[in-house]
Design an enzyme around this catalytic site. Structure first.
Site, PDB file in Angstrom:
ATOM      1  N   SER A 109      14.792 -22.152 -41.000  1.00  0.00           N
ATOM      2  CA  SER A 109      15.662 -21.010 -40.757  1.00  0.00           C
ATOM      3  C   SER A 109      17.044 -21.363 -41.264  1.00  0.00           C
ATOM      4  O   SER A 109      17.607 -22.386 -40.876  1.00  0.00           O
ATOM      5  CB  SER A 109      15.707 -20.671 -39.263  1.00  0.00           C
ATOM      6  OG  SER A 109      16.437 -19.487 -39.043  1.00  0.00           O
ATOM      7  N   HIS A 153      18.775 -25.021 -35.230  1.00  0.00           N
ATOM      8  CA  HIS A 153      20.122 -24.447 -35.328  1.00  0.00           C
ATOM      9  C   HIS A 153      21.123 -25.080 -34.359  1.00  0.00           C
ATOM     10  O   HIS A 153      22.185 -24.520 -34.115  1.00  0.00           O
ATOM     11  CB  HIS A 153      20.104 -22.931 -35.108  1.00  0.00           C
ATOM     12  CG  HIS A 153      19.466 -22.160 -36.211  1.00  0.00           C
ATOM     13  ND1 HIS A 153      19.950 -22.143 -37.501  1.00  0.00           N
ATOM     14  CD2 HIS A 153      18.354 -21.388 -36.210  1.00  0.00           C
ATOM     15  CE1 HIS A 153      19.166 -21.387 -38.244  1.00  0.00           C
ATOM     16  NE2 HIS A 153      18.189 -20.926 -37.486  1.00  0.00           N
ATOM     17  N   GLU A 180      23.943 -23.928 -43.414  1.00  0.00           N
ATOM     18  CA  GLU A 180      23.028 -24.939 -42.904  1.00  0.00           C
ATOM     19  C   GLU A 180      21.607 -24.431 -43.040  1.00  0.00           C
ATOM     20  O   GLU A 180      21.380 -23.247 -43.267  1.00  0.00           O
ATOM     21  CB  GLU A 180      23.327 -25.281 -41.437  1.00  0.00           C
ATOM     22  CG  GLU A 180      23.327 -24.092 -40.487  1.00  0.00           C
ATOM     23  CD  GLU A 180      22.008 -23.877 -39.760  1.00  0.00           C
ATOM     24  OE1 GLU A 180      21.034 -24.599 -40.047  1.00  0.00           O
ATOM     25  OE2 GLU A 180      21.955 -22.985 -38.911  1.00  0.00           O
TER      26      GLU A 180
END
Length: 231
Positions: free
Chosen positions: A118, A69, A144
């Site tokens: 994720s 992330h 994303e």
């Protein structure tokens, strides 16, 4: 009625690979599977990604593959993202020549040591079943998808912290720190406030206005508008 939540959410999955990364960094697999209830008692309904994927394609954009992330660590791009009867299918390319973490991801995915994905998204529409206490994500904006070393990473647990607060349960100092970061505090400020003010905040049953420590002024201001996600 359509409702879009303001904060970006993270949802963790086991990346089900159909093809491990090859020498050029190409891989494929499922980023999400329909109707599987996760640890947050949420599931994704078929069709949840359709509008978002269509909008991204219309703009001529591709979504990045991030490392953990980190917006400053793109490691590839999703060449294909589409829904089928099983879930959200993706084909991606890792930037092996340009991004060091892409090479790490390739090695870990190939060895079966890195299996987490994720996704970062905004919730646009959802429903909540009062009987089963399960929330169904019906429409999301996908922004994303990250390769992560473990699917249940710390940042993805922020919603669990909020759920504990809603249920009146006790949270830990570390969970309190994550909540502060979710409210916009820097990592260092969140750590300092959590270290010095957690006990005072907890003694006030989570009500910032009850804290008497002057050092908690910024905390009180930051949490004054805090509200749990509506289900």
């Amino acid at each position: 009625m359509e409702r879009k939540e303001a904060a970006t959410k993270h949802r963790a999955f086991d990346l089900s690979l159909k093809a491990k990364p090859d020498n050029a960094g190409h891989f494929s697999g499922y980023a999400s599977v329909w109707d599987v209830v996760d640890s947050y008692r949420e599931k994704v309904a078929p069709g949840a990604f359709v509008a978002s994927l269509a909008e991204t394609a219309a703009k001529g954009r591709t979504l990045p593959i991030l490392w953990q992330h980190r917006t400053d660590e793109p490691i590839g791009q999703w060449d294909v993202l589409k829904e089928d009867q099983h879930g959200l299918y993706g084909e991606g390319t890792l930037w092996l020549d340009e991004a060091p973490y892409a090479r790490l991801a390739k090695r870990g995915m190939g060895a079966g040591a890195i299996t987490g994905l994720s996704v970062g998204y905004y919730v646009k529409d959802s429903s909540f079943d009062e009987t089963t206490r399960i929330r169904t994500l019906k429409q999301v904006d996908l922004v994303e998808a990250s390769i992560v070393t473990t699917p249940a990473n710390d940042e993805a647990r922020v919603d669990t912290v909020k759920a504990k607060l809603a249920a009146g349960e006790t949270i830990t100092e570390r969970e309190f720190e994550r909540l502060l970061k979710d409210r916009g505090f820097s990592r260092s400020d969140a750590a300092a406030i959590a270290d010095g003010g957690f006990k005072a905040w907890a003694a006030g049953a989570g009500q910032p206005h009850q804290a008497t420590n002057a050092g908690l002024g910024d905390l009180a201001k930051a949490l004054a508008g805090f509200s749990l996600p509506k289900l």
